[in-house]
Each structure stands twice: as structure tokens, then as C-alpha cells.
Design a protein around this motif. Structure first.
Motif, short mmCIF file in Angstrom:
data_model
loop_
_atom_site.label_atom_id
_atom_site.label_comp_id
_atom_site.label_asym_id
_atom_site.label_seq_id
_atom_site.Cartn_x
_atom_site.Cartn_y
_atom_site.Cartn_z
N VAL A 102 0.99 -1.23 -0.15
CA VAL A 102 0.08 0.03 -0.04
C VAL A 102 0.73 1.35 0.24
CG1 VAL A 102 0.04 -0.04 2.57
CG2 VAL A 102 -1.75 1.27 1.14
N ALA A 103 0.62 2.26 -0.80
CA ALA A 103 1.31 3.57 -0.85
C ALA A 103 0.20 4.37 -0.27
CB ALA A 103 1.53 4.01 -2.39
N ASP A 120 0.25 -6.02 3.67
CA ASP A 120 1.74 -6.57 4.25
C ASP A 120 2.74 -5.52 4.06
OD1 ASP A 120 0.55 -9.13 3.80
OD2 ASP A 120 0.69 -8.99 1.91
N VAL A 121 2.83 -4.57 3.12
CA VAL A 121 4.07 -3.58 3.22
C VAL A 121 3.46 -2.46 3.06
CG1 VAL A 121 6.12 -3.11 2.07
CG2 VAL A 121 5.50 -5.42 2.39
N CYS A 122 3.92 -1.30 3.96
CA CYS A 122 3.46 0.02 3.48
C CYS A 122 4.63 1.07 3.23
CB CYS A 122 2.73 0.56 4.93
SG CYS A 122 1.98 2.22 4.90
N PHE A 123 4.31 1.76 2.02
CA PHE A 123 5.16 2.82 1.85
C PHE A 123 4.27 4.14 2.09
CE2 PHE A 123 7.34 -0.10 -0.78
CZ PHE A 123 8.54 0.30 -1.07
N GLY A 177 5.82 1.04 13.85
CA GLY A 177 5.90 -0.35 13.33
C GLY A 177 4.77 -0.15 11.88
N LEU A 178 4.16 0.73 12.01
CA LEU A 178 2.93 0.68 11.02
C LEU A 178 3.34 1.04 9.43
CD1 LEU A 178 0.48 3.22 12.90
CD2 LEU A 178 0.61 0.46 13.01
#
Length: 259
Positions: A102-103, A120-123, A177-178
Motif C-alpha cells: 500500500v502507498a 503486508d507492506v506500507c510505503f 511499526g506501521l
């Protein structure tokens, strides 16, 4: 009426783009339905190896479509369907066989942070701010926010964020950690897409299995976690992808996974 989301692909990445910038990309039932359909189509497409969720405009998402919510307050069945569908949609993203990136730019609040947490992974763009606004308006999370925030941040920090309804700047969200990566606003979508395309070079079954192990193992005791991983490793090692990876390692070349 324009489409509330746009579904496209670039390379091996399926892209789901929130497209209601005039409404701060708020999440209606239709938006959830469209996300659900797009996710399932990407999962069924062997050429797609990652999903990227992004948004148009200044802000990522400021929450649920409250106009729609207000219209359902006197219809308990419709209200339950709205909450349940959104919750199930985000759970499906969380448990998808594909990695979901997610961006986030601008504001990511309430239902928006619940959508972000299911990925799963955040930009995050440098401008991004994250918060849970429910308490400010007498509401409570309904799409898993109270549970996922606690898992990622720990109970004390999660409760503080929910009670206070304060906003975290991108660096604070990363420290909590977000967020995984912080990038300049102008580079957000490019950086997130490049990450997705890097994932696309990996073994699709291997990535799916690692995601499953991490998600399912979180609710197990240590011995059960180790058995879960052991069984998965025994199943995976004889696979064609592992054979290709080992051959690539021995011959000092990039692997070419077929699956």
C-alpha cells in the motif's frame, strides 16, 4: 458517475487505485465490492505476482463513507452487511496468496488506516499522517482496526492512538511499526511499484507460503509455529522453483521462476 476505483496492471503488478479524491477516497460498500472483485481477479491471474493499493489526490483515505453509514442507521441488517462486507474484504486482502503493498500520502485515518493495516507492506510519503479518528466522533472501529493496531503497535500504544484520536506523522508511524518505507511525495507511487516489481521476480508459491506462515503462525504457540514452518519447508523443497533457485545460485545467475 465516475468509477470509485481504477483497476489496472503494470508489469506483474495488479493496481487497485482509490479514485474518489473529491470525497477523500472514503470507503463505500461499492468500493469494498470493487476491491474484492479486483483482488480475486488478480489472484486468478498467474501473470500477477503482487498487488499495489494506492489513491488519487492529496489524501489516501479518511475512512468510511459516513453519508452511506448514516443512511443505514435505522436498518440493522443493511448496517451489519456494510460492516461485515468491509471486514471480510480486508481479511481477504490480509490472507491473499499475493503480497499486498500500500502507498499512502496525506491523511490515512479511521477506515483508511484499517485498509492500510490489512496490507503486508506500507510505503508512506513524507506528507503522510496516520490516525484512528473513531473516538473523536463516538464511533468504534468496525473493519479490524482495534485488533490489527494492537498486534502491530502493542496494546498500550494502540489504545493511546485510539483513545486520543491523534495523528502520527510518517516518521512516528514508522517508529511504531506501521510503516516500512518513507519516501518523498513525488516518488511514492514509483517507489512502491518498483518494490512490487522486485517481488514479482520471486517464486509466487514461495512468497505465498511465507505470507501464510507469518499470518497463521501469529496465533499459535512456539512449538506449533515451528511445526507449521517445518511442514511447509518439507513440502516446498522438492518443488521446481526450489530446483531453479538452487541451480541459479550454483551458476551465479538470476533465477527464472515459472510458477
Amino acid at each position: 458517475m465516475s468509477d470509485p476505483i481504477l483497476v489496472t496492471s503494470e508489469g506483474n503488478t495488479g493496481i487497485i487505485e482509490l479514485a474518489r479524491p473529491e470525497k477523500f477516497n472514503c470507503l463505500s460498500l461499492e468500493v469494498h465490492e470493487r476491491i474484492s472483485v479486483a483482488r480475486a481477479e488478480f489472484e486468478a491471474n498467474p501473470a500477477i505476482r503482487a498487488i499495489l493499493i494506492r489513491a488519487q489526490g492529496k489524501h489516501f483515505c479518511t475512512g468510511a463513507d459516513l453519508v452511506e453509514v448514516k443512511g443505514k442507521l435505522n436498518d440493522s441488517a443493511a448496517l451489519d452487511h456494510f460492516i461485515a462486507f468491509g471486514m471480510n474484504n480486508l481479511r481477504a486482502l490480509e490472507t491473499s496468496s499475493l503480497p499486498v503493498v500500500v502507498a499512502v500520502q496525506g491523511l490515512c485515518l479511521a477506515g483508511g488506516i484499517e485498509l492500510m493495516l490489512a496490507c503486508d507492506v506500507c510505503f508512506a510519503a513524507e506528507s503522510a499522517q496516520f490516525g484512528d479518528q473513531h473516538a473523536q466522533f463516538g464511533l468504534i472501529p468496525g473493519w479490524g482496526g482495534s485488533q490489527r493496531l494492537t498486534r502491530l503497535m502493542g496494546q498500550r500504544r494502540a489504545l493511546d492512538l485510539m483513545f486520543s484520536a491523534r495523528w502520527l506523522k510518517s516518521d512516528e508511524a514508522k517508529e511504531a511499526g506501521l510503516v516500512n518505507y518513507i519516501v518523498p511525495d513525488a516518488d511514492l507511487h514509483k517507489s512502491a511499484l518498483e518494490y512490487c516489481e522486485k517481488i514479482a521476480t520471486r517464486s509466487r508459491p514461495g512468497i505465498a507460503e511465507m505470507k501464510r506462515l507469518a499470518r497463521e503462525g501469529a496465533d499459535l504457540g512456539v512449538d506449533q509455529q515451528m511445526r507449521l514452518e517445518r511442514d511447509a519447508a518439507v513440502r516446498a523443497l522438492p518443488s521446481d522453483d526450489v530446483a531453479e533457485g538452487l541451480d541459479a545460485f550454483e551458476n551465479r545467475r538470476a533465477p527464472r521462476f515459472k510458477a
